[in-house]
Design an enzyme around this catalytic site. Structure first.
Site: not given
Length: 244
Positions: A8, A129
């Site tokens: 990330d 998500d």
């Protein structure tokens, strides 16, 4: 099952967010190239890269860094701030193997379906998500700050016949806390939608979690914090999945 070690990126640094919160950042250093190289040296074939800067502000997408990461020889799956066909084409031209589409996959299914048909199902991964609300899984939007009115199954059904081949599902309640992936959810998805390669994301904390995800029918598993915190290594994970 494919292992996707995760990187990330936030302003050029390797970080992890707890449950997607930008005010809950753990910093793992300023050398993402070396992190990717170490993953490759350990046997990883793929890497999962999230451009958090781009996700927060499209004008701050880290395109040059992602292009450099593509030059490591790893196959790159990446997303964060992808909002247009031009964004997709820029990433594919940089050497990205698969482009991740997040909120737009929920809010603009017609446009994303067109991208799937235009670029091919192997070049796009949907990132769905979800949070369980009232017994149903509902997709989250805008960096998990909003919830969609529709359900996960409604979204998947909207892509029937579009060539969708890859999707990752993150159970938000388990992301970044090493509590174990939602095995029951992945088992149901693999059973109900067998033509899609499902990637388990969120909560992976051990080699047993990887084994369980594979047994549930997941085609891939994304893991970040467990690697950075030393719960297991990329090499151990690959050996585990090979021998399972």
């Amino acid at each position: 099952m494919i292992l996707y070690p995760a990187i990330d990126l936030l302003d050029g640094r390797v970080v992890r967010l707890h449950k997607g919160a930008f005010d809950a950042v753990t910093d793992y250093g300023d050398d993402p190239m070396r992190v990717a190289e170490q993953f490759g040296e350990a046997g990883a074939v793929w890497v999962h890269i999230v451009d958090l800067s781009g996700a927060r502000d499209g004008a701050r997408r880290q395109g040059a860094l992602i292009r450099s990461l593509c030059e490591t020889g790893l196959r790159v799956q990446t997303g964060g701030g992808v909002r247009s066909a031009e964004d997709i084409e820029d990433l594919l031209a940089a050497g990205v193997e698969r482009v991740i589409i997040g909120s737009l996959a929920v809010t603009d299914t017609n446009r994303v379906a067109g991208w799937l048909q235009n670029y091919g199902g192997d070049r796009i991964t949907l990132a769905l998500d979800v949070r369980q609300i009232g017994g149903q899984y509902r997709p989250a939007l805008k960096g998990w700050t909003d919830m969609a009115d529709t359900t996960l199954d409604d979204v998947i059904s909207a892509y029937e016949g579009t060539g969708l081949a890859h999707a990752l599902v993150t159970d938000i309640g388990r992301d970044g806390d090493l509590s174990g992936p939602n095995i029951a959810l992945y088992k149901r998805l693999a059973t109900d939608y067998p033509n899609i390669d499902w990637q388990a994301s969120g909560g992976v904390s051990s080699l047993d979690d990887l084994r369980a995800a594979r047994a549930a029918g997941a085609a891939g598993a994304i893991t970040g914090k467990a690697l950075y915190e030393g719960r297991f290594t990329v090499g151990e994970a690959i050996a585990c999945l090979r021998d399972a």
